[in-house]
Design a protein around this motif. Structure first.
Motif, mmCIF file in Angstrom:
data_model
loop_
_atom_site.group_PDB
_atom_site.id
_atom_site.type_symbol
_atom_site.label_atom_id
_atom_site.label_comp_id
_atom_site.label_asym_id
_atom_site.label_seq_id
_atom_site.Cartn_x
_atom_site.Cartn_y
_atom_site.Cartn_z
ATOM 1 N N ASP A 10 0.848 -1.265 -0.029
ATOM 2 C CA ASP A 10 -0.122 0.045 0.108
ATOM 3 C C ASP A 10 0.875 1.309 0.043
ATOM 4 O OD1 ASP A 10 -2.396 -1.677 0.173
ATOM 5 O OD2 ASP A 10 -2.546 -1.504 2.189
ATOM 6 N N LEU A 11 2.122 1.330 0.898
ATOM 7 C CA LEU A 11 2.788 2.464 0.804
ATOM 8 C C LEU A 11 3.508 2.709 -0.373
ATOM 9 C CD1 LEU A 11 5.168 3.773 3.640
ATOM 10 C CD2 LEU A 11 6.120 3.233 1.423
ATOM 11 N N ILE A 12 4.030 1.509 -1.154
ATOM 12 C CA ILE A 12 4.686 1.739 -2.019
ATOM 13 C C ILE A 12 3.622 2.137 -3.393
ATOM 14 C CG2 ILE A 12 5.587 0.495 -4.177
ATOM 15 C CD1 ILE A 12 6.874 -1.396 -2.045
ATOM 16 N N ARG A 13 2.628 1.764 -3.451
ATOM 17 C CA ARG A 13 1.525 2.249 -4.584
ATOM 18 C C ARG A 13 1.158 3.686 -4.252
ATOM 19 N NH1 ARG A 13 -1.521 -3.556 -4.804
ATOM 20 N NH2 ARG A 13 -0.280 -4.440 -6.790
ATOM 21 N N GLU A 14 1.282 4.141 -2.917
ATOM 22 C CA GLU A 14 0.965 5.445 -2.575
ATOM 23 C C GLU A 14 2.221 6.437 -3.276
ATOM 24 O OE1 GLU A 14 0.583 6.008 1.630
ATOM 25 O OE2 GLU A 14 -1.323 4.860 1.516
ATOM 26 N N LYS A 15 3.255 5.836 -3.284
ATOM 27 C CA LYS A 15 4.393 6.524 -3.835
ATOM 28 C C LYS A 15 4.549 6.559 -5.173
ATOM 29 C CE LYS A 15 5.974 7.572 0.504
ATOM 30 N NZ LYS A 15 6.219 8.881 1.132
ATOM 31 N N THR A 16 4.219 5.891 -6.145
ATOM 32 C CA THR A 16 4.145 5.509 -7.518
ATOM 33 C C THR A 16 3.056 5.099 -8.120
ATOM 34 O OG1 THR A 16 5.797 4.848 -9.264
ATOM 35 C CG2 THR A 16 5.570 3.731 -7.182
ATOM 36 N N THR A 17 2.944 5.473 -9.463
ATOM 37 C CA THR A 17 1.917 4.908 -10.090
ATOM 38 C C THR A 17 2.437 3.711 -11.136
ATOM 39 O OG1 THR A 17 1.964 6.517 -11.877
ATOM 40 C CG2 THR A 17 0.560 6.992 -10.192
ATOM 41 N N ILE A 18 3.968 3.384 -11.117
ATOM 42 C CA ILE A 18 4.245 2.467 -11.880
ATOM 43 C C ILE A 18 4.310 1.162 -11.507
ATOM 44 C CG2 ILE A 18 6.886 1.483 -12.445
ATOM 45 C CD1 ILE A 18 7.666 4.576 -12.742
ATOM 46 N N THR A 19 3.861 0.319 -12.426
ATOM 47 C CA THR A 19 3.785 -1.143 -12.098
ATOM 48 C C THR A 19 5.186 -1.722 -12.559
ATOM 49 O OG1 THR A 19 1.468 -1.120 -12.277
ATOM 50 C CG2 THR A 19 2.485 -3.108 -12.441
ATOM 51 N N PRO A 20 5.850 -2.092 -11.642
ATOM 52 C CA PRO A 20 7.323 -2.780 -12.150
ATOM 53 C C PRO A 20 7.008 -4.207 -12.753
ATOM 54 C CG PRO A 20 7.252 -2.073 -9.851
ATOM 55 C CD PRO A 20 6.052 -2.064 -10.121
ATOM 56 N N LYS A 21 7.840 -4.330 -13.770
ATOM 57 C CA LYS A 21 7.793 -5.537 -14.505
ATOM 58 C C LYS A 21 9.131 -6.527 -14.356
ATOM 59 C CE LYS A 21 7.416 -7.308 -19.309
ATOM 60 N NZ LYS A 21 6.880 -7.091 -20.591
ATOM 61 N N VAL A 22 10.180 -5.788 -13.789
ATOM 62 C CA VAL A 22 11.345 -6.542 -13.340
ATOM 63 C C VAL A 22 11.784 -6.065 -12.099
ATOM 64 C CG1 VAL A 22 13.844 -7.121 -14.100
ATOM 65 C CG2 VAL A 22 11.988 -6.864 -15.858
ATOM 66 N N ALA A 23 12.429 -6.800 -11.254
ATOM 67 C CA ALA A 23 12.991 -6.647 -10.063
ATOM 68 C C ALA A 23 14.444 -6.944 -9.874
ATOM 69 C CB ALA A 23 12.186 -7.261 -8.770
ATOM 70 N N PHE A 106 12.858 -11.769 -11.866
ATOM 71 C CA PHE A 106 13.779 -11.275 -10.572
ATOM 72 C C PHE A 106 15.308 -11.504 -11.246
ATOM 73 C CE2 PHE A 106 10.103 -11.745 -8.009
ATOM 74 C CZ PHE A 106 10.339 -10.859 -6.962
ATOM 75 N N VAL A 107 15.869 -10.574 -11.213
ATOM 76 C CA VAL A 107 17.365 -10.488 -11.455
ATOM 77 C C VAL A 107 17.824 -10.232 -9.963
ATOM 78 C CG1 VAL A 107 19.318 -9.383 -12.661
ATOM 79 C CG2 VAL A 107 17.237 -9.647 -13.995
ATOM 80 N N VAL A 108 18.849 -11.313 -9.491
ATOM 81 C CA VAL A 108 19.472 -11.086 -8.291
ATOM 82 C C VAL A 108 20.890 -11.167 -8.178
ATOM 83 C CG1 VAL A 108 17.382 -12.055 -6.955
ATOM 84 C CG2 VAL A 108 19.344 -13.505 -7.778
ATOM 85 N N SER A 109 21.533 -10.393 -7.753
ATOM 86 C CA SER A 109 23.193 -10.368 -7.880
ATOM 87 C C SER A 109 23.732 -10.262 -6.352
ATOM 88 C CB SER A 109 23.415 -8.820 -8.479
ATOM 89 O OG SER A 109 23.338 -7.880 -7.742
ATOM 90 N N ASN A 110 25.033 -10.528 -6.311
ATOM 91 C CA ASN A 110 25.803 -10.924 -5.010
ATOM 92 C C ASN A 110 27.168 -10.648 -5.300
ATOM 93 O OD1 ASN A 110 26.890 -13.710 -5.695
ATOM 94 N ND2 ASN A 110 24.842 -14.206 -5.275
ATOM 95 N N ALA A 111 28.076 -10.215 -4.425
ATOM 96 C CA ALA A 111 29.555 -10.591 -4.358
ATOM 97 C C ALA A 111 29.804 -11.864 -3.788
ATOM 98 C CB ALA A 111 29.919 -9.559 -3.610
#
Length: 277
Positions: A10-23, A106-111
């Motif tokens: 809910d908080l994220i949707r209050e901050k932006t109208t963008i619907t992400p396709k990739v994380a 999802f694209v996840v990265s790490n060291a």
């Protein structure tokens, strides 16, 4: 959807109208990619109800939501780790929230430390599979059937079509991209030389302290996952020198330009719908 996840959504949707396709989850020293996002909203984890704080250097602790090229994305600039003292459900809370926003890639990265002796610090490795040696699991406890099945299949935890795209784009960049198995431990100590020899015997090519819980949670929700490790150092016992987090950050910063270009190319193709074999 539980109450904590719902409040965050809910908080994220209050901050932006963008619907992400990739994380995109950005590991130690790899947060620079977030600066290339045309941001519509930047939300500190500490401002989201129920979220813990990120306490590790190189992890800023923010969601960045906007466009990378033409693709709507949400980037995790820093993650939570089990060794910070958080239970597994909190470690994967951002993944649960991102899934609830409707993200399916999802694209996840790490060291990670290089277990494979043919790897060099600064190499990028696409993750083909993983070994969970964390002694815990994010799906332990009651299952929410609305999210995913009680017994998720992990035979293809890392999506082969996305791996193909990563390898094609690396080739186009004339970038050497390793491929291997990632082993996850709890940390925060680095592995002993004997443990590294054990991981090599088990078939691991790199070892780190993150990623696997998030991948499990994403796959539980039915999302596709691509994993990329930056080999930040040779694991213990390979070179006659001590390990340090400063070395990890220094190495990842040196390869961040290649990492950012590769991930941007991958996301651009995913945004065009090129995730099917």
């Amino acid at each position: 959807m539980n109450e904590t996840v719902q409040k965050a959504v809910d908080l994220i949707r209050e901050k932006t109208t963008i619907t992400p396709k990739v994380a995109v989850t950005l590991g130690s020293g790899l947060g620079g990619l977030a600066d290339n996002i045309d941001a519509d909203a930047v939300i500190s984890y500490e401002d989201i109800p129920g979220f813990p704080a990120s306490t590790v250097p190189g992890h800023d602790g923010k969601f960045v939501i906007g466009h990378l090229g033409d693709v709507p994305v949400i980037a995790m600039k820093g993650r939570f780790h089990y060794y910070e003292g958080y239970p597994m459900w909190k470690v994967v809370l951002p993944t649960r929230v991102i899934s609830a926003l409707g993200v399916e890639t999802f694209v996840v990265s790490n060291a990670a430390g290089g277990v494979n002796t043919s790897f060099s610090p600064g190499d990028l490795m696409v993750i083909a599979d993983h070994i969970n040696q964390m002694g815990d699991h994010p799906l332990i406890g009651p299952n929410n059937d609305e999210i995913g099945p009680r017994f998720p299949d992990m035979s293809s935890a890392y999506d082969e079509a996305l791996i193909d795209i990563a390898e094609q784009e690396a080739k186009a960049m004339e970038l050497s991209l390793q491929r291997g198995v990632y082993a996850a431990t709890t940390g925060p100590t680095y592995e002993t030389p004997a443990e590294v020899r054990m991981f090599r015997t088990l078939g691991a090519d790199a070892v780190g302290m993150s990623t696997v819980p998030e991948v499990i949670a994403a796959r539980h929700a039915g999302s596709r996952v691509l994993g990329i490790s930056c080999i930040s150092n040779a694991a213990a016992g390979i070179l006659d020198q001590p390990l340090s987090h400063e070395e990890v950050i220094e190495t990842t910063e040196k390869v961040t330009a290649n990492f950012m270009e590769l991930v941007t190319r991958i996301i651009t193709r995913v945004g065009k719908g090129e995730q099917q074999l």
